[in-house]
Design a protein around this motif. Structure first.
Motif, PDB file in Angstrom:
ATOM      1  N   ASN A 130      47.639 100.201  47.510  1.00  8.33           N
ATOM      2  CA  ASN A 130      47.909 101.706  47.030  1.00  8.33           C
ATOM      3  C   ASN A 130      47.252 102.888  47.550  1.00  8.33           C
ATOM      4  N   ASP A 274      44.337  98.863  42.693  1.00  7.29           N
ATOM      5  CA  ASP A 274      45.064  99.860  42.687  1.00  7.29           C
ATOM      6  C   ASP A 274      44.031 101.222  42.878  1.00  7.29           C
ATOM      7  N   GLU A 277      44.168 104.386  41.062  1.00  5.14           N
ATOM      8  CA  GLU A 277      43.729 104.157  39.705  1.00  5.14           C
ATOM      9  C   GLU A 277      42.281 104.154  39.525  1.00  5.14           C
TER      10      GLU A 277
END
Length: 480
Positions: A130, A274, A277
């Motif tokens: 991501n 991710d 995050e």
């Protein structure tokens, strides 16, 4: 699947095991036609349209899984995927085809195909983690090299006066051995100060790690040192523990740490990743450990790099100064084929129900179950709660085995492999009282689970250790 998932050959086109000498000319003809169509005529591959990493609707069977790993030694219980990973037959075949394409016409391969293939792999990685942009992804051989890229920059920061003598780096006490050596070679040698975050093993909660991490940053602040870099493992290698990286990165931001590097050698394919995050400046992972690529391929993600941050590959070649991704894409004449099979690895993964997420869940659930079975059989304990392990878990060995040093742990590992056909790493921990059993546990086994493993692999390990205990074996008996 369009574009990236179709780019390489399915294993049915080129059988891995043959009973007669293969017709190389015919295989090249098929390979050339297939690749010319998908690389040169497929508009999606040219535009690098985002991949669709959804699993196939056709779920791979157990027989097909075992066929993919038929090249493994059938006489060995291979419960050590964490060290070297595993490459299925279909990916191995695609790997060979890339090698043959280079050997057939090197000029064409290097000039017209290599960078296009690397972009395919980088684009897949971008979506896997991501990332915001493919330019944030540099593909290289492994996480150790990626760490060296960042640490080399810190060394130059000292030389150029950006950092001051005594500025600090914070790392976990269980950081990977090669990474510790890299810190010594680059950071310490240039004048930096190393602060290790100490936490005890076995570990029972994330709070223990978070608390010790805060103490380490407080120690730096009290001594007037500026922390230039925090190097945090996502999953420590030995002992294996899942680290609460998101919380630790957040603490670093609150405490003014300049930059954060997450070393996730056991990352993609093993845990959820991710990068947005997580929020670290740098994130590196291998793809040959848990993503079914051949050795050796990994990547470094660099988030929102400021223009002044001049990162370089440790090997200087013709692309020096053209950006890290370009530098990593050309470090001289070498075998780049492992870096080009990421699309084939993804194709293999998508044959499983729920793709990589399904594989991760299955591996985690199975390794926890097998870990509990072994601990119960030996009257010992796990090294961490199930939610702090991934596709690997630490299991205490019977204290009667007498693992008294790292050297003896290595000897026991060798003895299990040679005498019992069991491949498993053994970890030595300085003596501590096990509150549940009342015994002094100093030896732990790190067991892994991957899709090819069977329950009997772990039963074989259980029975081997039980036999050693029954025979009155001690590591002290092993030859020096």
């Amino acid at each position: 699947m369009a574009g990236y998932n179709r780019i390489l050959f399915h294993h049915n086109h080129f059988p891995l095991l043959q009973t007669r000498k293969p017709n190389i000319s015919r295989r090249f003809s098929v390979a050339r036609n297939y690749l010319n169509h998908h690389l040169n005529n497929d508009p999606e591959s040219k535009s690098h349209k985002p991949i669709n990493p959804k699993p196939s609707s056709f779920t791979i069977t157990e027989a097909e899984i075992q066929s993919e790993f038929a090249h493994h030694d059938p006489g060995v219980a291979r419960i050590n995927n964490g060290s070297f990973g595993s490459c299925p037959g279909s990916v191995f075949t695609a790997w060979q085809q890339w090698q043959l394409r280079f050997l057939r016409q090197p000029d064409h391969f290097y000039v017209d195909e290599l960078q296009k293939g690397l972009m395919e792999s980088r684009t897949i990685i971008k979506h896997l983690v991501n990332a915001d942009d493919v330019d944030e992804i540099a593909i290289l051989d492994n996480a150790t090299t990626a760490v060296a890229v960042v640490l080399q920059h810190t060394a130059w920061a000292f030389v150029e006066g950006v950092y001051k003598q005594g500025d600090a780096i914070v790392m976990l006490c269980y950081a990977y051995g090669a990474v510790k050596k890299s810190i010594k070679a680059y950071f310490s040698r240039a004048g930096g100060f190393v602060i290790e975050v100490q936490f005890k093993f076995p570990v029972s909660s994330n709070d223990e790690i978070v608390s010790e991490f805060r103490k380490a940053l407080e120690k730096a602040k009290d001594s007037g040192r500026r922390v230039r870099l925090a190097l945090i493992d996502h999953v420590t290698s030995m002992p294996s523990v899942l680290i609460p990286v998101k919380e630790l990165v957040k603490i670093c931001r609150e405490e003014g740490v300049d930059q954060v590097l997450v070393d996730a050698a056991h990352g993609v394919g093993c845990i959820d990743v991710d990068v947005k995050e997580i929020g670290a400046d740098f994130y590196t992972s291998n793809l040959y450990k848990w993503f079914f690529c051949p050795p050796s391929v990994g990547f470094l993600h660099c988030r929102n790099l400021p223009k002044w941050l001049d990162l370089h590959h440790p090997i200087v070649s013709h692309e020096y100064g053209n950006g890290l991704a370009r530098e990593c894409g050309w470090v001289g004449t070498r075998d780049y084929s492992p870096l080009l099979v990421v699309p084939s690895a993804l194709e293999f993964i998508n044959r499983f129900q729920n793709g990589i997420d399904g594989i991760k869940k299955r591996n985690h659930d199975e390794v926890v179950e097998m870990g509990k079975m072994l601990a119960q059989a030996w009257g010992t304990n796990l090294g961490s709660p199930p939610d702090m392990c991934t596709s690997m878990i630490m299991v205490g060995l019977p204290s009667s085995l007498g693992v008294a040093s790292e050297k003896q742990a290595l000897k026991l590992r060798t003895h299990l492999r040679k005498s019992f056909g069991v491949e498993v790493p053994i970890y030595y921990e300085a003596p501590s009282l096990d509150e549940e059993s009342g015994s002094m546990l100093t030896g732990y086994a790190r067991i892994s689970h991957q899709v090819y493993n069977k329950t009997q692999d772990y039963h074989k390990f259980r029975d081997a250790v039980n036999q050693l205990v029954c025979d009155g074996f001690s590591c002290a008996f092993l030859p020096s």
